[in-house]
Design an enzyme around this catalytic site. Structure first.
Site, PDB file in Angstrom:
ATOM      1  N   THR A 125       0.821  -1.202   0.000  1.00 44.21           N
ATOM      2  CA  THR A 125       0.000   0.000   0.000  1.00 44.21           C
ATOM      3  C   THR A 125       0.862   1.262   0.000  1.00 44.21           C
ATOM      4  OG1 THR A 125      -1.440   1.297   1.460  1.00 44.21           O
ATOM      5  CG2 THR A 125      -0.139  -0.392   2.513  1.00 44.21           C
ATOM      6  N   ASP A 126       0.287   2.360  -0.489  1.00 49.15           N
ATOM      7  CA  ASP A 126       1.017   3.640  -0.424  1.00 49.15           C
ATOM      8  C   ASP A 126       1.102   4.161   1.016  1.00 49.15           C
ATOM      9  OD1 ASP A 126      -1.681   4.305  -0.112  1.00 49.15           O
ATOM     10  OD2 ASP A 126      -1.659   5.957  -1.547  1.00 49.15           O
ATOM     11  N   GLU A 127       0.324   3.531   1.927  1.00 44.84           N
ATOM     12  CA  GLU A 127       0.317   4.016   3.316  1.00 44.84           C
ATOM     13  C   GLU A 127       1.648   3.784   4.024  1.00 44.84           C
ATOM     14  OE1 GLU A 127      -3.204   3.331   5.618  1.00 44.84           O
ATOM     15  OE2 GLU A 127      -4.398   3.030   3.833  1.00 44.84           O
ATOM     16  N   TYR A 152      -1.394  -0.738  11.066  1.00 37.89           N
ATOM     17  CA  TYR A 152      -1.608  -1.412   9.774  1.00 37.89           C
ATOM     18  C   TYR A 152      -0.468  -1.077   8.817  1.00 37.89           C
ATOM     19  CZ  TYR A 152      -3.198  -1.718   4.913  1.00 37.89           C
ATOM     20  OH  TYR A 152      -3.261  -1.960   3.554  1.00 37.89           O
ATOM     21  N   LYS A 156       2.560  -3.445   7.152  1.00 38.32           N
ATOM     22  CA  LYS A 156       2.738  -3.584   5.702  1.00 38.32           C
ATOM     23  C   LYS A 156       4.156  -3.159   5.314  1.00 38.32           C
ATOM     24  CE  LYS A 156       0.202  -4.676   2.952  1.00 38.32           C
ATOM     25  NZ  LYS A 156      -0.130  -6.038   2.427  1.00 38.32           N
TER      26      LYS A 156
HETATM   27  P1  NAD Z   1      -9.503  -7.442   2.542  1.00 40.53           P
HETATM   28  O1  NAD Z   1      -9.485  -7.268   4.012  1.00 40.53           O
HETATM   29  O2  NAD Z   1     -10.768  -7.281   1.793  1.00 40.53           O
HETATM   30  O3  NAD Z   1      -8.924  -8.879   2.156  1.00 40.53           O
HETATM   31  C1  NAD Z   1      -7.874  -9.484   2.855  1.00 40.53           C
HETATM   32  C2  NAD Z   1      -8.046 -10.980   2.750  1.00 40.53           C
HETATM   33  O4  NAD Z   1      -6.951 -11.586   3.438  1.00 40.53           O
HETATM   34  C3  NAD Z   1      -9.332 -11.484   3.414  1.00 40.53           C
HETATM   35  O5  NAD Z   1      -9.976 -12.387   2.553  1.00 40.53           O
HETATM   36  C4  NAD Z   1      -8.861 -12.196   4.675  1.00 40.53           C
HETATM   37  O6  NAD Z   1      -9.676 -13.275   5.051  1.00 40.53           O
HETATM   38  C5  NAD Z   1      -7.475 -12.643   4.240  1.00 40.53           C
HETATM   39  N1  NAD Z   1      -6.581 -12.841   5.396  1.00 40.53           N
HETATM   40  C6  NAD Z   1      -6.310 -11.961   6.392  1.00 40.53           C
HETATM   41  N2  NAD Z   1      -5.463 -12.506   7.278  1.00 40.53           N
HETATM   42  C7  NAD Z   1      -5.175 -13.757   6.810  1.00 40.53           C
HETATM   43  C8  NAD Z   1      -4.362 -14.814   7.286  1.00 40.53           C
HETATM   44  N3  NAD Z   1      -3.664 -14.710   8.423  1.00 40.53           N
HETATM   45  N4  NAD Z   1      -4.296 -15.954   6.557  1.00 40.53           N
HETATM   46  C9  NAD Z   1      -4.989 -16.096   5.413  1.00 40.53           C
HETATM   47  N5  NAD Z   1      -5.792 -15.124   4.919  1.00 40.53           N
HETATM   48  C10 NAD Z   1      -5.883 -13.970   5.616  1.00 40.53           C
HETATM   49  O7  NAD Z   1      -8.376  -6.449   2.019  1.00 40.53           O
HETATM   50  P2  NAD Z   1      -8.129  -5.828   0.575  1.00 40.53           P
HETATM   51  O8  NAD Z   1      -8.622  -4.439   0.584  1.00 40.53           O
HETATM   52  O9  NAD Z   1      -8.591  -6.773  -0.461  1.00 40.53           O
HETATM   53  O10 NAD Z   1      -6.553  -5.769   0.565  1.00 40.53           O
HETATM   54  C11 NAD Z   1      -5.773  -6.815  -0.026  1.00 40.53           C
HETATM   55  C12 NAD Z   1      -4.321  -6.393  -0.038  1.00 40.53           C
HETATM   56  O11 NAD Z   1      -4.166  -5.179  -0.761  1.00 40.53           O
HETATM   57  C13 NAD Z   1      -3.761  -6.121   1.363  1.00 40.53           C
HETATM   58  O12 NAD Z   1      -2.454  -6.632   1.412  1.00 40.53           O
HETATM   59  C14 NAD Z   1      -3.755  -4.598   1.469  1.00 40.53           C
HETATM   60  O13 NAD Z   1      -2.719  -4.158   2.308  1.00 40.53           O
HETATM   61  C15 NAD Z   1      -3.489  -4.216   0.022  1.00 40.53           C
HETATM   62  N6  NAD Z   1      -3.984  -2.880  -0.401  1.00 40.53           N
HETATM   63  C16 NAD Z   1      -5.307  -2.549  -0.234  1.00 40.53           C
HETATM   64  C17 NAD Z   1      -5.764  -1.315  -0.689  1.00 40.53           C
HETATM   65  C18 NAD Z   1      -7.218  -0.918  -0.583  1.00 40.53           C
HETATM   66  O14 NAD Z   1      -7.559   0.209  -0.923  1.00 40.53           O
HETATM   67  N7  NAD Z   1      -8.110  -1.796  -0.164  1.00 40.53           N
HETATM   68  C19 NAD Z   1      -4.870  -0.419  -1.266  1.00 40.53           C
HETATM   69  C20 NAD Z   1      -3.538  -0.790  -1.421  1.00 40.53           C
HETATM   70  C21 NAD Z   1      -3.116  -2.033  -0.992  1.00 40.53           C
END
Ligand code: NAD
Length: 334
Positions: A125-127, A152, A156
């Site tokens: 993430t950009d965070e 968080y 990351k």
């Molecule tokens: P989300 O919370 O919707 O999905 C995360 C998934 O990971 C869930 O299905 C959860 O069950 C699974 N999970 C969590 N802990 C786990 C574990 N210990 N073992 C197995 N599975 C596990 O999140 P998202 O928004 O889809 O984000 C996905 C990725 O993208 C993350 O790594 C997040 O940091 C990154 N990201 C998200 C955004 C955003 O805007 N949502 C932006 C940039 C990066």
């Protein structure tokens, strides 16, 4: 896609499931294994229509090294790692699960990638870069120093550093992408855009943290998925790529667009106390992705993208009502 046997961690979550959907539609000759712990943030409903002889699912915790090693071996040629605890607000009062899933989980996956020489792409993430003052015009680049604000973002950032070290010390064939805020179908109603939409669809008031002036750089999840595919295909091992589409908006501007599209008054929301450490502004310079890898986004009209997402939430009330109920049940049992 040069890879045929792909593990997608976190594939039952928002972005991971969109990525599996994208892969399945785009490439007919690949096998996908989703590994996901099905936390409160996910649901089988999100992926049940995807499962068949090309896509399989196993429920497991990536922080459990032994369990993970049963599913990743020399037959796997690519790991795309999405699994993470992803909700900033939750990370302020429940830190240990963030350390376990985001740091220990990434470590376990890297060790398996190292053992079996598996290509690894890490979703970040950009965070990790912290934030800019609201009035700043600066942008994060791949060279910006890490400066995470929340637990968080810190976990990351730690995971990113593990990936970089595993490339340098052990020759793991990894790339990293750091993306801005995503919007799109299957996003948990706890997150900013779906929370506003689902509140308004259920007759509740929309809410804004602080003065609503925080700025986020919004990208449609489908463009994020296409960018990941581009990096897996053309990215240079060991490199980091920022992903963004130059779409900075204040939170109040996004909310007012949603209010307008749902036919509500522009004042139909209430302000609530800001959360501690709330990042002010994110800004992404993704020119490396565009110039070196030739990426171009499809969703350049934010109003249109938002309209599509609002329609999706209108058409999928069963899905998001279940997500809300699931979270309420967990909160009650704590
Ligand atoms: P989300 O919370 O919707 O999905 C995360 C998934 O990971 C869930 O299905 C959860 O069950 C699974 N999970 C969590 N802990 C786990 C574990 N210990 N073992 C197995 N599975 C596990 O999140 P998202 O928004 O889809 O984000 C996905 C990725 O993208 C993350 O790594 C997040 O940091 C990154 N990201 C998200 C955004 C955003 O805007 N949502 C932006 C940039 C990066």
């Amino acid at each position: 896609m040069n890879y045929k046997n792909i593990v997608v961690t976190g594939g039952a979550g928002f972005i991971g499931s969109n990525f599996v959907r994208y892969l399945k539609e785009t490439y007919k000759d690949i096998q996908i294994t989703i590994l996901d712990n099905l936390t409160y943030a996910s649901s089988m409903k999100t992926i049940e229509d995807l499962l068949d002889d090309r896509v399989s699912f196993y429920k497991l915790d990536i922080a459990n090294e032994l369990a993970l090693s049963n599913y990743i071996d020399e037959g796997v040629d690519l790991i795309v790692h999405f699994a993470a605890e992803s909700f900033n607000d939750k990370s302020l009062h429940d830190t240990s699960v963030f350390v376990k899933s985001n740091i220990v989980g990434t470590h376990n996956l890297l060790e398996l990638a190292r053992k079996y020489d598996i290509r690894f792409h890490h979703i970040s993430t950009d965070e990790v870069y912290g934030d800019f003052p609201l009035e700043s015009k600066d942008k994060f680049t791949e060279k910006t120093q890490y400066n995470p604000s929340s637990p968080y973002a810190a976990t990351k950032a730690s995971a990113d550093l593990l990936v970089k070290a595993w490339v340098r010390s052990f020759g793991v064939r990894a790339t990293i992408s750091n993306c801005s805020n995503n919007y799109g179908p299957y996003q948990n109603p706890e997150k900013f855009i779906p929370r506003q939409i689902t509140n308004l669809l259920t007759g509740q008031q929309a809410v804004l943290y602080g003065a609503g002036l925080n700025i986020r750089d919004w990208i449609h999840v489908k463009d994020h998925c296409r960018a990941i595919d581009t990096i897996i295909d053309k990215g240079v091992i060991g490199e980091t790529y920022l992903i963004g589409v130059n779409n900075e908006r204040t939170n109040i501007e996004v909310l007012q667009k949603i209010l307008l599209q749902l036919g509500k008054s522009q004042e139909d929301f209430k302000y609530i106390a800001d959360r501690p450490g709330h990042d002010l502004r994110y800004g992404i310079d993704a020119s490396k992705l565009y110039t070196e890898l030739g990426f171009t986004p499809l969703y350049v009209d934010f109003d249109k993208g938002l309209q599509e997402v609002i329609c999706w939430y209108q058409d999928h009330e069963d899905w998001w009502q279940e997500m809300i109920a699931q979270k309420q049940m967990i909160n009650k049992s704590l």
